[in-house]
Design a protein around this motif. Sequence first.
Motif, PDB file in Angstrom:
ATOM      1  N   LEU A   1       0.410   3.272  -4.458  1.00  0.00           N
ATOM      2  CA  LEU A   1      -1.054   3.400  -4.573  1.00  0.00           C
ATOM      3  C   LEU A   1      -1.454   4.842  -4.854  1.00  0.00           C
ATOM      4  CD1 LEU A   1      -3.976   2.281  -4.193  1.00  0.00           C
ATOM      5  CD2 LEU A   1      -3.748   2.939  -1.805  1.00  0.00           C
ATOM      6  N   GLU A   2      -0.836   5.758  -4.096  1.00  0.00           N
ATOM      7  CA  GLU A   2      -1.169   7.174  -4.286  1.00  0.00           C
ATOM      8  C   GLU A   2      -0.844   7.614  -5.702  1.00  0.00           C
ATOM      9  OE1 GLU A   2      -0.591   8.572   0.346  1.00  0.00           O
ATOM     10  OE2 GLU A   2       1.026   8.910  -1.097  1.00  0.00           O
TER      11      GLU A   2
ATOM     12  N   MET B   1      -4.069  -2.598   2.678  1.00  0.00           N
ATOM     13  CA  MET B   1      -2.986  -1.844   3.322  1.00  0.00           C
ATOM     14  C   MET B   1      -3.183  -1.733   4.832  1.00  0.00           C
ATOM     15  SD  MET B   1      -0.718  -0.755   1.173  1.00  0.00           S
ATOM     16  CE  MET B   1      -0.016   0.690   1.914  1.00  0.00           C
ATOM     17  N   GLN B   2      -4.442  -1.700   5.265  1.00  0.00           N
ATOM     18  CA  GLN B   2      -4.710  -1.521   6.690  1.00  0.00           C
ATOM     19  C   GLN B   2      -4.274  -2.735   7.504  1.00  0.00           C
ATOM     20  OE1 GLN B   2      -8.705   0.308   7.429  1.00  0.00           O
ATOM     21  NE2 GLN B   2      -8.747   0.385   5.183  1.00  0.00           N
ATOM     22  N   TYR B   3      -4.031  -3.833   6.814  1.00  0.00           N
ATOM     23  CA  TYR B   3      -3.582  -5.025   7.532  1.00  0.00           C
ATOM     24  C   TYR B   3      -2.161  -4.904   8.041  1.00  0.00           C
ATOM     25  CZ  TYR B   3      -7.898  -7.328   7.321  1.00  0.00           C
ATOM     26  OH  TYR B   3      -9.203  -7.636   7.558  1.00  0.00           O
ATOM     27  N   GLN B   4      -1.454  -3.880   7.556  1.00  0.00           N
ATOM     28  CA  GLN B   4      -0.136  -3.641   8.150  1.00  0.00           C
ATOM     29  C   GLN B   4      -0.324  -3.290   9.619  1.00  0.00           C
ATOM     30  OE1 GLN B   4       1.352  -0.375   9.193  1.00  0.00           O
ATOM     31  NE2 GLN B   4       2.999  -1.677   9.998  1.00  0.00           N
ATOM     32  N   ASP B   5      -1.254  -2.376   9.900  1.00  0.00           N
ATOM     33  CA  ASP B   5      -1.504  -1.945  11.276  1.00  0.00           C
ATOM     34  C   ASP B   5      -2.048  -3.122  12.099  1.00  0.00           C
ATOM     35  OD1 ASP B   5      -1.737  -0.163  13.401  1.00  0.00           O
ATOM     36  OD2 ASP B   5      -3.843   0.242  12.933  1.00  0.00           O
TER      37      ASP B   5
ATOM     38  N   MET C   1      -1.633   3.543   8.170  1.00  0.00           N
ATOM     39  CA  MET C   1      -3.033   3.918   8.408  1.00  0.00           C
ATOM     40  C   MET C   1      -3.252   5.395   8.129  1.00  0.00           C
ATOM     41  SD  MET C   1      -4.974   1.421   9.056  1.00  0.00           S
ATOM     42  CE  MET C   1      -6.381   2.477   9.280  1.00  0.00           C
TER      43      MET C   1
ATOM     44  N   PHE D   1       5.006  -1.793   3.236  1.00  0.00           N
ATOM     45  CA  PHE D   1       3.629  -1.315   3.079  1.00  0.00           C
ATOM     46  C   PHE D   1       3.616   0.169   2.706  1.00  0.00           C
ATOM     47  CE2 PHE D   1       1.941  -5.143   5.046  1.00  0.00           C
ATOM     48  CZ  PHE D   1       0.676  -5.237   4.488  1.00  0.00           C
ATOM     49  N   LEU D   2       4.530   0.933   3.338  1.00  0.00           N
ATOM     50  CA  LEU D   2       4.578   2.368   3.030  1.00  0.00           C
ATOM     51  C   LEU D   2       4.972   2.586   1.577  1.00  0.00           C
ATOM     52  CD1 LEU D   2       6.095   3.807   6.325  1.00  0.00           C
ATOM     53  CD2 LEU D   2       3.815   4.263   5.389  1.00  0.00           C
TER      54      LEU D   2
ATOM     55  N   ALA E   1       0.412   4.338  13.324  1.00  0.00           N
ATOM     56  CA  ALA E   1       0.808   3.575  12.136  1.00  0.00           C
ATOM     57  C   ALA E   1       0.790   4.496  10.912  1.00  0.00           C
ATOM     58  CB  ALA E   1      -0.132   2.402  11.914  1.00  0.00           C
TER      59      ALA E   1
ATOM     60  N   VAL F   1      -6.652  -0.213  -0.451  1.00  0.00           N
ATOM     61  CA  VAL F   1      -6.712   0.549   0.811  1.00  0.00           C
ATOM     62  C   VAL F   1      -7.042  -0.397   1.974  1.00  0.00           C
ATOM     63  CG1 VAL F   1      -8.063   2.283   2.068  1.00  0.00           C
ATOM     64  CG2 VAL F   1      -7.272   2.768  -0.239  1.00  0.00           C
TER      65      VAL F   1
ATOM     66  N   GLY G   1       2.040   2.028  -0.302  1.00  0.00           N
ATOM     67  CA  GLY G   1       1.167   3.194  -0.129  1.00  0.00           C
ATOM     68  C   GLY G   1       1.519   4.299  -1.112  1.00  0.00           C
ATOM     69  N   SER G   2       2.838   4.539  -1.264  1.00  0.00           N
ATOM     70  CA  SER G   2       3.294   5.565  -2.228  1.00  0.00           C
ATOM     71  C   SER G   2       2.864   5.181  -3.628  1.00  0.00           C
ATOM     72  CB  SER G   2       4.817   5.698  -2.195  1.00  0.00           C
ATOM     73  OG  SER G   2       5.236   6.017  -0.922  1.00  0.00           O
TER      74      SER G   2
ATOM     75  N   PHE H   1      -5.349   9.480   2.255  1.00  0.00           N
ATOM     76  CA  PHE H   1      -5.588   9.198   0.832  1.00  0.00           C
ATOM     77  C   PHE H   1      -7.091   9.187   0.530  1.00  0.00           C
ATOM     78  CE2 PHE H   1      -6.390   5.749  -2.304  1.00  0.00           C
ATOM     79  CZ  PHE H   1      -5.828   6.353  -3.412  1.00  0.00           C
TER      80      PHE H   1
ATOM     81  N   ARG I   1      -1.678   7.194   6.181  1.00  0.00           N
ATOM     82  CA  ARG I   1      -1.591   7.380   4.737  1.00  0.00           C
ATOM     83  C   ARG I   1      -2.904   6.979   4.050  1.00  0.00           C
ATOM     84  NH1 ARG I   1       4.145   6.616   2.173  1.00  0.00           N
ATOM     85  NH2 ARG I   1       3.794   7.901   0.354  1.00  0.00           N
ATOM     86  N   MET I   2      -3.456   5.855   4.461  1.00  0.00           N
ATOM     87  CA  MET I   2      -4.682   5.372   3.810  1.00  0.00           C
ATOM     88  C   MET I   2      -5.886   6.266   4.162  1.00  0.00           C
ATOM     89  SD  MET I   2      -3.922   2.932   1.856  1.00  0.00           S
ATOM     90  CE  MET I   2      -2.392   3.811   1.591  1.00  0.00           C
TER      91      MET I   2
ATOM     92  N   GLU J   1       6.487  -2.822   7.627  1.00  0.00           N
ATOM     93  CA  GLU J   1       5.878  -1.488   7.611  1.00  0.00           C
ATOM     94  C   GLU J   1       6.471  -0.657   6.481  1.00  0.00           C
ATOM     95  OE1 GLU J   1       6.549   0.989  11.020  1.00  0.00           O
ATOM     96  OE2 GLU J   1       4.863   2.306  10.501  1.00  0.00           O
TER      97      GLU J   1
END
Lengths: 122, 690
Positions: free
Chosen positions: B98-99, B299-303, A14, B91-92, A11, B296, B95-96, A20, A16-17, B88
């Motif tokens: 968030l970073e 975000m893990q709930y995507q997986d 994952m 979420f990505l 994933a 963070v 993620g971007s 990070f 990425r997190m 997905e």
Amino acid sequence: MSKTIITVDDAATMRRMISFTLRGAGHEVLEACDGVEALSLLRSNRVDLIITDVNMPRMDGIEFTRQIRQIPALSRVPVLLLTTESDPDKKAKGKAAGATGWIVKPFQQDQLLAVVARVLPN
Amino acid sequence: MPQRRRQQRILVVAETNQLPSGTDGLNVPRCSEPSSARSLHAALHGLTSKLVRICFDPSNRTLKRIAPLIHRLERQRQDLQHCAASVESQFLTVGSILEELSRLSDQLVSQGETLLLIATGKAEAKAILLSTVQIMEPPLAFIDTANHTFTEWLTRFEEFDSKIDAILRTEHLLQRTLAPLRMIQTLFKVETTTLEPEVQRMFLALIADIERLHGQVTENFGSRFKPLQQTKEALAHITKGLRQSIRLNGAFASEKRASIHASINTLERDLDANSKLDIRLNQTTGSIAKDVNEVVVGMQYQDITDQRIQHVDEALQSIRDRSVAAGHRASPQEKQAALSFIHHAASIQAAQLQGVTKNLDNAESQITNAIQNILKTLENVDAGCLDLREFEQHTTSSEGMVQVLLNTIQETRDLLTVTTKHIEDAHHAIEPLGGLTSNLTGTVRKLSFEIQLIGLNAQVQAALIGSGTGLEVLSAHISDISRETSRISDQAAQELDAVAELLREGVTAFGALGESSRNERSVFDSAGKTQEDRLHGFRDKALQTLSAVSELLSQVKTKASNSLQSIQFGEGVMVCLGNLERTLHDIQETILQYYPKEQLEAHRDQATSEIKRNYTMAAEHDVFEAASRVSLLPKSPHPNTATLIHPTLPASSPPQPSQTPVQSPTSPINPIATSTAATNSALGDNVELF
């Protein structure tokens, strides 16, 4: 002190997190999407810690751990299985394969860093 | 008509099915058996029974009814795969964001810390400002000293001026005192005409001396004392300059001291107030870190949801496969078992889909709330920076403390230059006057001596001639005039001596003061330049940091605001999940139309034991158990489900402590985790180190 850590997860979110979180703590992070790619990366990169998912295509985390333990250079590198799985049988298989620890997703950032600090060699 | 067509179809199905004998009541006599009415009747009865059972077998009817639903399920299953890929991708994207948000927040906090280091004096600010005050003190003290010296000399110069006036008045006194000598000369000439030529020549010589004395008085006081008048004018110019300096210096030193004192007090107050902001910024850093952690976790709930969707997908494939298999030559019992499996699997998958929906909803809320919290925190930082703008005023504005000190340095430098010039001017003006008065004093003393000689000579001559003559009286007058003239001259000489002494002291004092002034200016030129550079550097850094904080705040706020619009996982996937859930409910309902629940329950254990193989994820346990009423022992921890879901928290609630995962009060304890609780409790219940 900065360490090199590989994170293996199919994933992308994952990976990425995890990256990070670890990079935020000053670590170098390598990423692989499954056990096969991770083994390939580990041939040319020295790492201090491996964090891997369990359920992945091509090669799952338990088989990957088993293979890691058969490579002399990696046999003592700590392996954390970071997974959605909490099945005791799978956990037992992970332990038998040579994993250092088991973390059920989702992780908290402080928590992951605390576990990493605990298992990383000084 | 439709009814008949359906019956025909059922017949075809019945004919093609190979039903095992002895289990379905179809052990009717074959055609080879004796054809008797009885047996025919029995055969017909059996066939009729068979047809009735075939026609009214609920398995067949149910399978037929759910077939289109299974097709629909298959289509929706594919849609769900697309939706999962889309989720997905979303979420990505988050993620971007968030970073980027985290990077900007880190920079912001770092700049905020720098700003506070400046604003609270923890950096070199206080040292710079205090050292500026320190380097200001020697020139200000010198200006005070110069002012004191100027004031003292102003008084002395005023005395000097009076003395010059007195000296200049001496000429008139002498002229007035000597005036009778003219008449005495004439009287001498008259009185001596009857005397012998020898005596006559002697008195004529005395008259010539008196004449010469007149000439000398006129010459000395008329011409050689003229420069004294110029000196007086020069001194008037000097005293004017000194008065100006006294006025400027006195005001300057007191004003600058008051201004610096006020600035330092302001600085102390600012530093104290800013220290409170320091605490707030530290809290801000902690708050942002917590919110980032919340994102963070969310975000893990995507997986997690993706894996749940994969498990649902596998279960749906099983439903499809069981449905197809049951449609092909399965016994009624097998069909019933298959339908029971489909019913229970549909029920569990519907619950799973609800769980996925809830996961996504909660992930969205968790991430959205965390970003909203970050925005609120940044608003606080912004408000803090508003407070810091007062500091900005003090440090960077034209009326600010730094500028006050810069101005004070420049003004002090200018004043030192002006003061040095006044001192040098006074010194240059006084220095030549000392020699002038010395010459005059000698002249006056010589004049006094000569007058005394004339008086003495006149008395001697009169005594030689004898008493009772007019010459004796005239000589006595001359003697009186001589004494008076001598007294006046001596007094003038004393005045001139005093003036000369004063001038020498003045020359010495102003020479020394000039030297000190030049040294002071030289030292201050160098120290002031260094201090100006430091003050400029300090102000530039404060300005740059304030500007960077402002810019970063703007960027982070824009980024966070924009990101809120990107966090919408629901749209497509929720429709897919809803459609699937409805279809699964339809399948369940359809099955229940033909089978009583109790009949389905008979196969529940068998069905759920097949299904539960997939449910090894912690997030799925509750859902599976609730839907299947089958316990997945040993119990697994549910920190993840508990961590993610804060349904009771409003959007504005503060983030929950993130050190350990939040566990639902009702969540069971993980037996595996607790077995190593001694070593892992600090790490959380979802961690086990082997």
